[in-house]
Motif scaffolding. Sequence first.
Motif, mmCIF file in Angstrom:
data_model
loop_
_atom_site.group_PDB
_atom_site.id
_atom_site.type_symbol
_atom_site.label_atom_id
_atom_site.label_comp_id
_atom_site.label_asym_id
_atom_site.label_seq_id
_atom_site.Cartn_x
_atom_site.Cartn_y
_atom_site.Cartn_z
ATOM 1 N N LEU A 1 0.852 -1.181 0.000
ATOM 2 C CA LEU A 1 0.000 0.000 0.000
ATOM 3 C C LEU A 1 0.890 1.234 0.000
ATOM 4 C CD1 LEU A 1 -2.705 -1.125 2.549
ATOM 5 C CD2 LEU A 1 -3.067 -0.677 0.134
ATOM 6 N N PRO A 2 0.390 2.358 -0.506
ATOM 7 C CA PRO A 2 1.227 3.570 -0.585
ATOM 8 C C PRO A 2 1.639 4.059 0.794
ATOM 9 C CG PRO A 2 -1.075 4.075 -1.054
ATOM 10 C CD PRO A 2 -0.965 2.582 -1.040
ATOM 11 N N ASP A 3 2.824 4.635 0.853
ATOM 12 C CA ASP A 3 3.288 5.237 2.098
ATOM 13 C C ASP A 3 2.580 6.577 2.315
ATOM 14 O OD1 ASP A 3 5.108 3.172 2.547
ATOM 15 O OD2 ASP A 3 6.643 4.143 1.320
ATOM 16 N N ASP A 4 2.157 6.801 3.543
ATOM 17 C CA ASP A 4 1.538 8.074 3.926
ATOM 18 C C ASP A 4 0.379 8.467 3.006
ATOM 19 O OD1 ASP A 4 1.104 10.325 5.378
ATOM 20 O OD2 ASP A 4 2.733 11.473 4.488
ATOM 21 N N PRO A 5 -0.631 7.621 2.861
ATOM 22 C CA PRO A 5 -1.786 7.989 2.029
ATOM 23 C C PRO A 5 -2.573 9.132 2.656
ATOM 24 C CG PRO A 5 -2.263 6.004 3.265
ATOM 25 C CD PRO A 5 -0.812 6.317 3.505
ATOM 26 N N SER B 1 -18.444 -12.161 2.311
ATOM 27 C CA SER B 1 -17.240 -12.662 1.646
ATOM 28 C C SER B 1 -16.129 -13.020 2.628
ATOM 29 C CB SER B 1 -16.714 -11.625 0.649
ATOM 30 O OG SER B 1 -16.122 -10.524 1.332
ATOM 31 N N GLY B 2 -16.231 -12.522 3.871
ATOM 32 C CA GLY B 2 -15.190 -12.773 4.853
ATOM 33 C C GLY B 2 -13.944 -11.932 4.659
ATOM 34 N N ARG B 3 -14.028 -10.859 3.861
ATOM 35 C CA ARG B 3 -12.866 -10.011 3.583
ATOM 36 C C ARG B 3 -13.214 -8.544 3.791
ATOM 37 N NH1 ARG B 3 -8.130 -12.718 2.891
ATOM 38 N NH2 ARG B 3 -7.380 -11.125 1.456
ATOM 39 N N LEU B 4 -12.272 -7.805 4.344
ATOM 40 C CA LEU B 4 -12.378 -6.351 4.394
ATOM 41 C C LEU B 4 -11.962 -5.769 3.053
ATOM 42 C CD1 LEU B 4 -10.594 -5.721 7.808
ATOM 43 C CD2 LEU B 4 -13.026 -5.339 7.399
ATOM 44 N N GLY B 5 -12.580 -4.689 2.655
ATOM 45 C CA GLY B 5 -12.106 -3.927 1.508
ATOM 46 C C GLY B 5 -11.239 -2.783 1.996
ATOM 47 N N VAL B 6 -10.148 -2.504 1.283
ATOM 48 C CA VAL B 6 -9.251 -1.415 1.667
ATOM 49 C C VAL B 6 -9.002 -0.535 0.453
ATOM 50 C CG1 VAL B 6 -7.048 -0.775 2.698
ATOM 51 C CG2 VAL B 6 -8.102 -2.973 3.295
ATOM 52 N N LEU B 7 -9.298 0.760 0.580
ATOM 53 C CA LEU B 7 -9.020 1.746 -0.461
ATOM 54 C C LEU B 7 -8.075 2.792 0.120
ATOM 55 C CD1 LEU B 7 -12.601 2.350 -1.900
ATOM 56 C CD2 LEU B 7 -10.752 1.155 -3.051
ATOM 57 N N SER C 1 -5.554 3.941 -11.730
ATOM 58 C CA SER C 1 -4.569 5.001 -11.574
ATOM 59 C C SER C 1 -3.601 4.666 -10.454
ATOM 60 C CB SER C 1 -5.258 6.336 -11.274
ATOM 61 O OG SER C 1 -5.771 6.333 -9.959
ATOM 62 N N ARG C 2 -2.447 5.311 -10.484
ATOM 63 C CA ARG C 2 -1.450 5.080 -9.448
ATOM 64 C C ARG C 2 -1.855 5.696 -8.114
ATOM 65 N NH1 ARG C 2 3.328 7.629 -12.826
ATOM 66 N NH2 ARG C 2 1.510 8.884 -13.426
ATOM 67 N N GLY C 3 -2.807 6.612 -8.136
ATOM 68 C CA GLY C 3 -3.198 7.289 -6.899
ATOM 69 C C GLY C 3 -4.191 6.535 -6.053
ATOM 70 N N LEU C 4 -4.750 5.440 -6.560
ATOM 71 C CA LEU C 4 -5.751 4.680 -5.816
ATOM 72 C C LEU C 4 -5.339 3.224 -5.758
ATOM 73 C CD1 LEU C 4 -8.543 4.587 -4.412
ATOM 74 C CD2 LEU C 4 -9.527 4.074 -6.653
#
Length: 447
Positions: free
Chosen positions: A307-311, A337-343, A363-366
């Motif tokens: 995951l990106p540093d310092d989002p 589904s038994g899974r968390l979504g992370v954005l 995109s690279r930003g998401l």
Amino acid sequence: MNRRWTARLALLAGAAAVAVLLVFAGLGSVVLLAVGAAGLVLTVAGVWWLLTRTGWTRALAVLLTVATPLTVLTWYATAGLLWVVLVSLGLWALAVLAGRAALVDDTAPGMPERAVGRARRPFLIMNPRSGGGKVEEFRLAERARALGAEVVVLDPADHQDVTELARRAVAQGADLLGVAGGDGTQALVAAVAAAHDIPFVVISAGTRNHFAMDLGLDRQDPSTCLDALTDGVELRVDLGRIRAGRRPADAGAERVFVNNASFGVYAAVVQSPAYREDKARTTLELLPDLLTHHGGAHLTVRAGARLPDDPQAVLVSNNPYLSGDPAGLGRRERLDSGRLGVLAVEVGTAAEATELLLRGERSRGLTAVTAREVVIDADAPVIPVGVDGEALMLPTPVHCRLAPGALRVRVPRHRPGAPRAAPPMDWRRVRRLALTMGRAAAGRDAA
């Protein structure tokens, strides 16, 4: 219209959009597209500078944001090609809508449900202020009492602990809990229902009703949700759980969320005391420092994936949102589904903001991932967190996990159903769908 013909409509409308430009604008179509693209880039840049700058720079950004699209439209009109652009854009919009609709798989299985009997002692909590007064508008309390439910209507002038109300009701023999109110109140009572393994009823009397939407309930008429008391079926859904600091993961240390927990920019803005009084002004005052990392805590995210540093912003959801509808604005196809979504969002320049707008999750930003557990840490001992819309201040690190099938939700047997959100546009798949299904049909006819 079946998926094959919808895919064909998408291809036809897309071809027509291109044809209109070529036939009526000729070589000028290239100039039209170039001017339109340049205008879009400048407009997005203006919006970015508007959100990240102050003083005279922000004033210039406002001017750029307003003047650019007006200049482009004026140029189109002067050249006598405005109607060509509008018709072409309309056809292209039709093509994309039809293409995405064709990609929706209506045969995908929904969440399993089981038949249940009528609740003997249902207990419902209703917030009269939610949704602009839907409890009174739809006479929810009277209707629920007529169905045999005990109803507590909260007093807006006197704070009441809904968790304690729910616990007391269970101790007195309630065999079902329900809420007519916002998602934050839903989550508090759902936690009590899950702890005692009794059914929970959602009544869509809030403003947005995201949880009700993903359960397939009628958000226009919340009174239909009361049918779950007499003619309902039961679903097993997951619950998100959030724990702050370094305390052990016991039930008393965790808080439930039915939708999501947000960190970073949004959580910091809504935490401001001035936000409720003047949302727009408060947002514009706080965003420059938050978006440019000159203010607010610096976050790190551990979710078992890169995951990106310092989002700038992080959204952890109880089950992932469908691709193509990020940032908590879309739908969740399943709640089991038994899974968390992370954005995670990291945008540092106007160019990156433009890429995020045009390419979305590509995109690279998401960054979008799924995980069973997520840990949010920061360079601050306490950070703002939005839990199902409730503004909280929590000590770091903040742990999010999923409790699979923890909540028994009772819903009406007959309900609208959650409309399936269309996946991102994929022209190759649309073309293959239109042509392959046609060949398959031809093969069956020949046989």
